[in-house]
Scaffold this motif. Structure first.
Motif, PDB file in Angstrom:
ATOM      1  N   MET A   1      -7.002 -41.589   7.971  1.00  0.00           N
ATOM      2  CA  MET A   1      -6.491 -40.921   9.147  1.00  0.00           C
ATOM      3  C   MET A   1      -5.112 -41.437   9.511  1.00  0.00           C
ATOM      4  O   MET A   1      -4.241 -40.663   9.890  1.00  0.00           O
ATOM      5  CB  MET A   1      -7.453 -41.097  10.310  1.00  0.00           C
ATOM      6  N   LYS A   3      -3.038 -42.618   7.405  1.00  0.00           N
ATOM      7  CA  LYS A   3      -2.118 -42.213   6.348  1.00  0.00           C
ATOM      8  C   LYS A   3      -1.740 -40.741   6.447  1.00  0.00           C
ATOM      9  O   LYS A   3      -0.591 -40.375   6.261  1.00  0.00           O
ATOM     10  CB  LYS A   3      -2.772 -42.507   4.992  1.00  0.00           C
ATOM     11  N   HIS A   4      -2.708 -39.870   6.714  1.00  0.00           N
ATOM     12  CA  HIS A   4      -2.461 -38.436   6.602  1.00  0.00           C
ATOM     13  C   HIS A   4      -2.361 -37.701   7.933  1.00  0.00           C
ATOM     14  O   HIS A   4      -1.670 -36.705   8.034  1.00  0.00           O
ATOM     15  CB  HIS A   4      -3.589 -37.768   5.807  1.00  0.00           C
ATOM     16  N   ALA A   5      -3.110 -38.146   8.919  1.00  0.00           N
ATOM     17  CA  ALA A   5      -3.396 -37.242  10.032  1.00  0.00           C
ATOM     18  C   ALA A   5      -2.257 -37.141  11.038  1.00  0.00           C
ATOM     19  O   ALA A   5      -2.138 -36.145  11.740  1.00  0.00           O
ATOM     20  CB  ALA A   5      -4.666 -37.687  10.756  1.00  0.00           C
ATOM     21  N   ASP A  27     -10.166 -37.074  14.882  1.00  0.00           N
ATOM     22  CA  ASP A  27      -8.762 -37.312  15.221  1.00  0.00           C
ATOM     23  C   ASP A  27      -8.118 -36.019  15.682  1.00  0.00           C
ATOM     24  O   ASP A  27      -8.629 -34.924  15.444  1.00  0.00           O
ATOM     25  CB  ASP A  27      -8.000 -37.947  14.041  1.00  0.00           C
ATOM     26  N   THR A  30      -3.165 -33.604  12.102  1.00  0.00           N
ATOM     27  CA  THR A  30      -2.714 -32.361  11.452  1.00  0.00           C
ATOM     28  C   THR A  30      -3.857 -31.468  11.006  1.00  0.00           C
ATOM     29  O   THR A  30      -3.689 -30.259  10.901  1.00  0.00           O
ATOM     30  CB  THR A  30      -1.870 -32.685  10.211  1.00  0.00           C
ATOM     31  N   PHE A  32      -6.711 -30.400   7.944  1.00  0.00           N
ATOM     32  CA  PHE A  32      -6.464 -30.002   6.551  1.00  0.00           C
ATOM     33  C   PHE A  32      -7.605 -29.105   6.098  1.00  0.00           C
ATOM     34  O   PHE A  32      -8.662 -29.036   6.727  1.00  0.00           O
ATOM     35  CB  PHE A  32      -6.335 -31.237   5.641  1.00  0.00           C
ATOM     36  N   ARG A  40      -7.710 -33.259  -4.834  1.00  0.00           N
ATOM     37  CA  ARG A  40      -7.236 -34.638  -4.924  1.00  0.00           C
ATOM     38  C   ARG A  40      -8.109 -35.451  -5.887  1.00  0.00           C
ATOM     39  O   ARG A  40      -7.608 -36.309  -6.615  1.00  0.00           O
ATOM     40  CB  ARG A  40      -7.226 -35.302  -3.538  1.00  0.00           C
ATOM     41  N   HIS A  45      -7.603 -39.112  -7.072  1.00  0.00           N
ATOM     42  CA  HIS A  45      -7.668 -39.748  -5.745  1.00  0.00           C
ATOM     43  C   HIS A  45      -9.087 -39.647  -5.213  1.00  0.00           C
ATOM     44  O   HIS A  45      -9.538 -38.568  -4.828  1.00  0.00           O
ATOM     45  CB  HIS A  45      -6.668 -39.091  -4.788  1.00  0.00           C
ATOM     46  N   ILE A  46      -9.769 -40.758  -5.189  1.00  0.00           N
ATOM     47  CA  ILE A  46     -11.207 -40.714  -4.920  1.00  0.00           C
ATOM     48  C   ILE A  46     -11.545 -40.988  -3.458  1.00  0.00           C
ATOM     49  O   ILE A  46     -12.718 -41.100  -3.113  1.00  0.00           O
ATOM     50  CB  ILE A  46     -11.972 -41.716  -5.817  1.00  0.00           C
ATOM     51  N   GLY A  47     -10.530 -41.085  -2.596  1.00  0.00           N
ATOM     52  CA  GLY A  47     -10.735 -41.488  -1.197  1.00  0.00           C
ATOM     53  C   GLY A  47     -11.963 -40.890  -0.527  1.00  0.00           C
ATOM     54  O   GLY A  47     -13.023 -41.513  -0.451  1.00  0.00           O
ATOM     55  N   LEU A  48     -11.838 -39.671  -0.013  1.00  0.00           N
ATOM     56  CA  LEU A  48     -12.945 -39.070   0.722  1.00  0.00           C
ATOM     57  C   LEU A  48     -14.110 -38.754  -0.206  1.00  0.00           C
ATOM     58  O   LEU A  48     -15.269 -38.853   0.197  1.00  0.00           O
ATOM     59  CB  LEU A  48     -12.474 -37.796   1.436  1.00  0.00           C
TER      60      LEU A  48
HETATM   61  N1  LIG Z   1      -7.831 -37.244   8.784  1.00  0.00           N
HETATM   62  C1  LIG Z   1      -7.076 -36.438   8.016  1.00  0.00           C
HETATM   63  N2  LIG Z   1      -6.142 -35.633   8.577  1.00  0.00           N
HETATM   64  C2  LIG Z   1      -5.386 -34.805   7.810  1.00  0.00           C
HETATM   65  N3  LIG Z   1      -5.482 -34.719   6.468  1.00  0.00           N
HETATM   66  C3  LIG Z   1      -6.379 -35.512   5.852  1.00  0.00           C
HETATM   67  C4  LIG Z   1      -7.221 -36.417   6.575  1.00  0.00           C
HETATM   68  N4  LIG Z   1      -8.041 -37.042   5.691  1.00  0.00           N
HETATM   69  C5  LIG Z   1      -7.712 -36.555   4.505  1.00  0.00           C
HETATM   70  N5  LIG Z   1      -6.709 -35.649   4.563  1.00  0.00           N
HETATM   71  C6  LIG Z   1      -6.157 -34.852   3.447  1.00  0.00           C
HETATM   72  O1  LIG Z   1      -7.145 -34.833   2.440  1.00  0.00           O
HETATM   73  C7  LIG Z   1      -6.591 -35.272   1.206  1.00  0.00           C
HETATM   74  C8  LIG Z   1      -7.644 -36.010   0.419  1.00  0.00           C
HETATM   75  O2  LIG Z   1      -7.908 -37.292   1.021  1.00  0.00           O
HETATM   76  P1  LIG Z   1      -8.506 -38.444   0.128  1.00  0.00           P
HETATM   77  O3  LIG Z   1      -8.718 -39.647   0.978  1.00  0.00           O
HETATM   78  O4  LIG Z   1      -9.682 -37.892  -0.614  1.00  0.00           O
HETATM   79  O5  LIG Z   1      -7.376 -38.710  -0.952  1.00  0.00           O
HETATM   80  P2  LIG Z   1      -5.948 -39.406  -0.731  1.00  0.00           P
HETATM   81  O6  LIG Z   1      -5.903 -40.100   0.607  1.00  0.00           O
HETATM   82  O7  LIG Z   1      -4.933 -38.346  -0.991  1.00  0.00           O
HETATM   83  O8  LIG Z   1      -5.923 -40.470  -1.893  1.00  0.00           O
HETATM   84  P3  LIG Z   1      -6.609 -41.913  -1.885  1.00  0.00           P
HETATM   85  O9  LIG Z   1      -7.556 -41.982  -0.716  1.00  0.00           O
HETATM   86  O10 LIG Z   1      -7.324 -42.018  -3.197  1.00  0.00           O
HETATM   87  O11 LIG Z   1      -5.475 -42.873  -1.749  1.00  0.00           O
HETATM   88  C9  LIG Z   1      -5.400 -36.102   1.598  1.00  0.00           C
HETATM   89  O12 LIG Z   1      -4.440 -36.088   0.579  1.00  0.00           O
HETATM   90  C10 LIG Z   1      -4.886 -35.384   2.845  1.00  0.00           C
HETATM   91  O13 LIG Z   1      -4.098 -34.279   2.481  1.00  0.00           O
END
Ligand SMILES: Nc1ncnc2c1ncn2[C@@H]1O[C@H](COP(=O)(O)OP(=O)(O)OP(=O)(O)O)[C@@H](O)[C@H]1O
Ligand SMILES: [Mg+2]
Length: 95
Positions: A1, A3-5, A27, A30, A32, A40, A45-48
């Motif tokens: 959150m 990083k992206h939001a 949150d 933005t 998505f 991703r 990118h395995i985050g979520l």
């Molecule tokens: N809270 C959020 N608000 C807005 N966009 C989000 C949020 N969480 C995720 N995203 C979007 O979803 C995408 C996928 O997130 P994810 O965590 O899976 O991968 P990543 O952050 O791009 O890479 P990594 O977590 O592997 O570093 C992100 O690139 C972003 O565009």
């Protein structure tokens, strides 16, 4: 959150319902299209996706409610008695 939001506020809630523990993270950022997660993942990118797999493999539910411009809510539901019903068979004890 972070990083992206680009959110200015984040709400975190933890409650127990009858047989589930529910974590909610919301949150006002933005937002998505949740389909981005699969894209991703294919890019490595395995985050979520990794959070999703961890929760689902524990018998829970990982729900993303988000759309561009509308912020993001992630709800994690885990069965309170996790492991009792769905745990794998115990490995046999070899004497
Ligand atoms: N809270 C959020 N608000 C807005 N966009 C989000 C949020 N969480 C995720 N995203 C979007 O979803 C995408 C996928 O997130 P994810 O965590 O899976 O991968 P990543 O952050 O791009 O890479 P990594 O977590 O592997 O570093 C992100 O690139 C972003 O565009
Ligand atoms: Mg990430």
């Amino acid at each position: 959150m972070v990083k992206h939001a680009e959110a200015t506020e984040v709400w975190v809630g933890l409650t127990t319902e009858e047989d589930e523990t529910v974590l909610t993270v919301r949150d006002n950022g933005t937002g998505f299209d949740p389909r981005i997660v699969l894209r991703r993942l294919r890019e490595g990118h395995i985050g979520l996706a990794s959070h999703y797999m961890r929760v689902e493999s524990a018998g829970g539910r990982f729900l993303i409610d988000s759309s561009p411009g509308a912020g993001t809510t992630v709800e994690v539901r885990l069965p309170t008695a996790a492991g009792e019903e769905e745990s794998p068979e115990q490995a046999p004890v070899v004497p």
